[in-house]
Write a protein that holds these residues in place. Structure first.
Motif, PDB file in Angstrom:
ATOM      1  N   PRO A 168       1.914  -5.153  -7.170  1.00 21.82           N
ATOM      2  CA  PRO A 168       2.120  -3.597  -6.984  1.00 21.82           C
ATOM      3  C   PRO A 168       0.776  -2.684  -6.828  1.00 21.82           C
ATOM      4  CG  PRO A 168       3.718  -4.434  -8.966  1.00 21.82           C
ATOM      5  CD  PRO A 168       3.141  -6.102  -8.518  1.00 21.82           C
ATOM      6  N   GLU A 169       1.041  -2.068  -5.823  1.00 19.18           N
ATOM      7  CA  GLU A 169       0.061  -1.154  -5.835  1.00 19.18           C
ATOM      8  C   GLU A 169      -0.805  -0.500  -7.529  1.00 19.18           C
ATOM      9  OE1 GLU A 169      -3.615  -0.609  -4.088  1.00 19.18           O
ATOM     10  OE2 GLU A 169      -2.142  -0.979  -3.160  1.00 19.18           O
ATOM     11  N   GLU A 170      -0.033  -0.335  -8.817  1.00 17.56           N
ATOM     12  CA  GLU A 170       0.304   0.108  -9.752  1.00 17.56           C
ATOM     13  C   GLU A 170      -0.628  -1.378 -10.764  1.00 17.56           C
ATOM     14  OE1 GLU A 170       1.753   2.619 -13.446  1.00 17.56           O
ATOM     15  OE2 GLU A 170       2.814   2.134 -11.420  1.00 17.56           O
ATOM     16  N   SER A 171      -0.338  -1.550 -10.861  1.00 14.93           N
ATOM     17  CA  SER A 171      -1.044  -3.062 -10.523  1.00 14.93           C
ATOM     18  C   SER A 171      -2.530  -3.512 -10.503  1.00 14.93           C
ATOM     19  CB  SER A 171      -0.186  -4.434 -10.988  1.00 14.93           C
ATOM     20  OG  SER A 171       0.918  -4.186 -11.546  1.00 14.93           O
ATOM     21  N   MET A 172      -2.746  -3.668  -9.436  1.00 16.24           N
ATOM     22  CA  MET A 172      -4.204  -3.461  -8.919  1.00 16.24           C
ATOM     23  C   MET A 172      -5.292  -2.910  -9.195  1.00 16.24           C
ATOM     24  SD  MET A 172      -3.899  -6.146  -6.446  1.00 16.24           S
ATOM     25  CE  MET A 172      -5.920  -5.617  -5.513  1.00 16.24           C
ATOM     26  N   LYS A 173      -4.715  -1.222  -9.614  1.00 14.27           N
ATOM     27  CA  LYS A 173      -5.687  -0.304 -10.121  1.00 14.27           C
ATOM     28  C   LYS A 173      -5.742  -0.979 -11.232  1.00 14.27           C
ATOM     29  CE  LYS A 173      -3.689   3.705  -7.359  1.00 14.27           C
ATOM     30  NZ  LYS A 173      -2.932   5.052  -7.767  1.00 14.27           N
ATOM     31  N   GLU A 174      -5.047  -1.370 -12.251  1.00 15.94           N
ATOM     32  CA  GLU A 174      -5.426  -1.631 -13.552  1.00 15.94           C
ATOM     33  C   GLU A 174      -6.622  -3.117 -13.514  1.00 15.94           C
ATOM     34  OE1 GLU A 174      -4.428  -1.214 -16.454  1.00 15.94           O
ATOM     35  OE2 GLU A 174      -2.963   0.815 -15.979  1.00 15.94           O
ATOM     36  N   MET A 175      -6.524  -3.807 -12.744  1.00 19.07           N
ATOM     37  CA  MET A 175      -6.951  -5.411 -12.089  1.00 19.07           C
ATOM     38  C   MET A 175      -8.713  -4.510 -11.753  1.00 19.07           C
ATOM     39  SD  MET A 175      -3.968  -7.613 -10.300  1.00 19.07           S
ATOM     40  CE  MET A 175      -5.171  -8.536 -10.455  1.00 19.07           C
ATOM     41  N   GLN A 176      -8.846  -3.466 -11.360  1.00 19.85           N
ATOM     42  CA  GLN A 176     -10.050  -3.280 -10.690  1.00 19.85           C
ATOM     43  C   GLN A 176     -11.364  -3.675 -11.367  1.00 19.85           C
ATOM     44  OE1 GLN A 176     -10.586  -2.778  -7.402  1.00 19.85           O
ATOM     45  NE2 GLN A 176      -9.155  -2.872  -6.815  1.00 19.85           N
ATOM     46  N   ASN A 177     -12.466  -4.426 -10.842  1.00 26.48           N
ATOM     47  CA  ASN A 177     -13.336  -3.866 -11.598  1.00 26.48           C
ATOM     48  C   ASN A 177     -13.836  -4.984 -12.524  1.00 26.48           C
ATOM     49  OD1 ASN A 177     -14.783  -2.212  -9.206  1.00 26.48           O
ATOM     50  ND2 ASN A 177     -13.877  -0.511 -10.302  1.00 26.48           N
ATOM     51  N   PRO A 178     -12.982  -6.130 -12.873  1.00 21.16           N
ATOM     52  CA  PRO A 178     -13.200  -6.852 -13.826  1.00 21.16           C
ATOM     53  C   PRO A 178     -14.794  -7.776 -14.226  1.00 21.16           C
ATOM     54  CG  PRO A 178     -11.443  -8.296 -12.316  1.00 21.16           C
ATOM     55  CD  PRO A 178     -12.177  -6.871 -11.884  1.00 21.16           C
ATOM     56  N   ASP A 179     -15.182  -8.019 -15.811  1.00 21.50           N
ATOM     57  CA  ASP A 179     -16.038  -8.686 -15.470  1.00 21.50           C
ATOM     58  C   ASP A 179     -16.010 -10.110 -15.271  1.00 21.50           C
ATOM     59  OD1 ASP A 179     -18.592  -6.860 -16.926  1.00 21.50           O
ATOM     60  OD2 ASP A 179     -17.275  -6.327 -18.363  1.00 21.50           O
ATOM     61  N   LEU A 180     -14.291 -10.847 -16.036  1.00 24.62           N
ATOM     62  CA  LEU A 180     -13.927 -12.091 -15.231  1.00 24.62           C
ATOM     63  C   LEU A 180     -12.283 -11.926 -14.662  1.00 24.62           C
ATOM     64  CD1 LEU A 180     -14.169 -15.439 -15.842  1.00 24.62           C
ATOM     65  CD2 LEU A 180     -13.239 -14.526 -18.039  1.00 24.62           C
ATOM     66  N   LEU A 181     -12.387 -12.338 -14.109  1.00 21.97           N
ATOM     67  CA  LEU A 181     -10.955 -12.705 -13.280  1.00 21.97           C
ATOM     68  C   LEU A 181     -10.184 -13.895 -13.516  1.00 21.97           C
ATOM     69  CD1 LEU A 181      -8.049 -11.879 -11.513  1.00 21.97           C
ATOM     70  CD2 LEU A 181      -9.394 -11.582  -9.576  1.00 21.97           C
ATOM     71  N   VAL A 182      -9.860 -14.249 -13.932  1.00 21.66           N
ATOM     72  CA  VAL A 182      -8.919 -15.661 -14.734  1.00 21.66           C
ATOM     73  C   VAL A 182      -7.216 -15.587 -13.612  1.00 21.66           C
ATOM     74  CG1 VAL A 182      -8.078 -17.394 -15.621  1.00 21.66           C
ATOM     75  CG2 VAL A 182      -9.785 -16.033 -16.780  1.00 21.66           C
ATOM     76  N   VAL A 183      -7.430 -16.252 -12.221  1.00 18.85           N
ATOM     77  CA  VAL A 183      -6.853 -15.476 -11.806  1.00 18.85           C
ATOM     78  C   VAL A 183      -5.672 -17.331 -10.928  1.00 18.85           C
ATOM     79  CG1 VAL A 183      -8.509 -16.093  -9.795  1.00 18.85           C
ATOM     80  CG2 VAL A 183      -5.827 -14.733  -9.297  1.00 18.85           C
ATOM     81  N   GLU A 184      -4.301 -17.287 -11.418  1.00 19.80           N
ATOM     82  CA  GLU A 184      -3.304 -18.783 -10.394  1.00 19.80           C
ATOM     83  C   GLU A 184      -3.740 -18.849  -8.882  1.00 19.80           C
ATOM     84  OE1 GLU A 184      -0.235 -19.813  -8.866  1.00 19.80           O
ATOM     85  OE2 GLU A 184       0.682 -18.218  -9.285  1.00 19.80           O
ATOM     86  N   ALA A 185      -3.692 -20.269  -9.152  1.00 22.50           N
ATOM     87  CA  ALA A 185      -3.880 -20.629  -7.931  1.00 22.50           C
ATOM     88  C   ALA A 185      -4.156 -22.141  -7.715  1.00 22.50           C
ATOM     89  CB  ALA A 185      -5.276 -20.399  -7.244  1.00 22.50           C
ATOM     90  N   LEU A 186      -2.915 -21.891  -7.029  1.00 27.29           N
ATOM     91  CA  LEU A 186      -1.429 -23.447  -7.069  1.00 27.29           C
ATOM     92  C   LEU A 186      -2.362 -24.579  -7.033  1.00 27.29           C
ATOM     93  CD1 LEU A 186       1.107 -24.569  -8.413  1.00 27.29           C
ATOM     94  CD2 LEU A 186       1.914 -24.062  -5.996  1.00 27.29           C
ATOM     95  N   ALA A 187      -2.506 -24.254  -5.119  1.00 27.27           N
ATOM     96  CA  ALA A 187      -3.301 -25.322  -4.489  1.00 27.27           C
ATOM     97  C   ALA A 187      -4.406 -25.006  -3.590  1.00 27.27           C
ATOM     98  CB  ALA A 187      -2.038 -25.562  -3.492  1.00 27.27           C
ATOM     99  N   PRO A 188      -5.608 -25.729  -2.597  1.00 31.88           N
ATOM    100  CA  PRO A 188      -5.941 -25.159  -1.810  1.00 31.88           C
ATOM    101  C   PRO A 188      -5.937 -24.565  -0.815  1.00 31.88           C
ATOM    102  CG  PRO A 188      -6.147 -27.519  -2.475  1.00 31.88           C
ATOM    103  CD  PRO A 188      -5.669 -27.115  -2.907  1.00 31.88           C
ATOM    104  N   THR A 189      -4.162 -25.033  -0.120  1.00 28.02           N
ATOM    105  CA  THR A 189      -4.083 -23.881   0.415  1.00 28.02           C
ATOM    106  C   THR A 189      -2.496 -24.063   0.857  1.00 28.02           C
ATOM    107  OG1 THR A 189      -4.232 -26.193   2.021  1.00 28.02           O
ATOM    108  CG2 THR A 189      -6.131 -24.855   2.799  1.00 28.02           C
ATOM    109  N   GLY A 190      -1.734 -23.848   1.805  1.00 29.31           N
ATOM    110  CA  GLY A 190      -0.187 -23.723   1.797  1.00 29.31           C
ATOM    111  C   GLY A 190       0.375 -22.530   1.451  1.00 29.31           C
TER     112      GLY A 190
END
Length: 254
Positions: A168-190
């Protein structure tokens, strides 16, 4: 403030039981693994867990943690809450923060254990150990799910939680400009209904202008870790990030 990746694997972890793919066999041969997902945040003598991995006992023993001050649950999938049972006969009345819906979803499995339920709403900050936490809604169908923002002395860490690209866009605003982003990425592609691949996760990192990004919730779909690390910023179990004195330092546990 120290942020530690206790587990960087997906729901079965790596190596996967009864799997003999190249990655799982390399993990067995070289003695590495990806435990199930959990992030530990420590500050001012307080320890906070974002999710409670089914591998929690080993994770806490390996990191010398004897007491947990609070837990934040992101959603009701077993690989994110199943280890909470390890508190049985070890700690009483652990404080657990999450939305009313996520508490209801997980509570059905935790009736044997007494803990302190603290209901918080997305986008409403709360403080633990001098750190300000905010949960924000993400998209992980079909369940209700959140990510977590942590702020301390001008630093900002964002943990995406399990999500696809439709945040959601509201969440994207909360996520802006982090010093560290720990982000899920299940697989390289797919393409995945509930998750992101590495390309999507790295694209998200650019959209939120992350200073540093580390990929987590990794499946055995990646090549062996030493190979994957040459091409992707893949996380590693017990990898830690220390914040303070105007700098971010990275180190690895034993």
């Amino acid at each position: 403030m120290i942020v530690t990746l206790l587990g960087t694997g997906d729901s079965p972890g790596t190596p996967v039981l009864n799997c003999h793919c190249r990655t799982c066999e390399d993990a067995r041969k070289r003695g590495w693994e990806r435990k199930r997902f959990s992030v530990m945040v420590q500050n001012s003598g307080k320890t906070v867990l974002i999710d409670t991995s089914p591998d929690l006992r080993r994770q806490l023993l390996d990191n010398g943690v004897e007491k947990v001050d609070a837990v934040i649950w992101t959603h009701c999938h077993f690989d994110h809450f199943g280890g909470f049972g390890e508190f049985y006969r070890v700690q009483n009345n652990v404080r657990v923060y999450s939305t009313p819906q996520i508490h209801e979803d997980i509570g059905r499995f935790m009736r044997f254990l007494t803990y302190k339920t603290i209901e918080v709403e997305p986008y409403t900050p709360f403080t633990i150990g001098g750190m300000d936490f905010t949960i924000f809604t993400v998209n992980h169908p079909p369940v209700s799910a959140v990510g977590v923002k942590i702020e301390w002395q001008g630093y900002k860490v964002v943990v995406s939680g399990d999500t696809n690209v439709h945040i959601p866009e509201e969440s994207m605003k909360e996520m802006q400009n982090p010093d560290l982003l720990v982000v899920e990425a299940l697989a390289p592609t797919g393409r995945f209904k509930k998750h992101m691949n590495a390309r999507e996760a790295l694209s998200l990192a650019k959209r939120v202008n992350a200073e540093k990004v580390v990929l987590t919730h990794l499946g055995h779909f990646y090549p062996p870790h030493h190979v994957a690390a040459k091409n992707y910023p893949v996380g590693e179990d017990y990898q830690s990030f220390s914040f303070g004195e105007g700098r971010l330092d990275e180190f690895f546990g034993d």
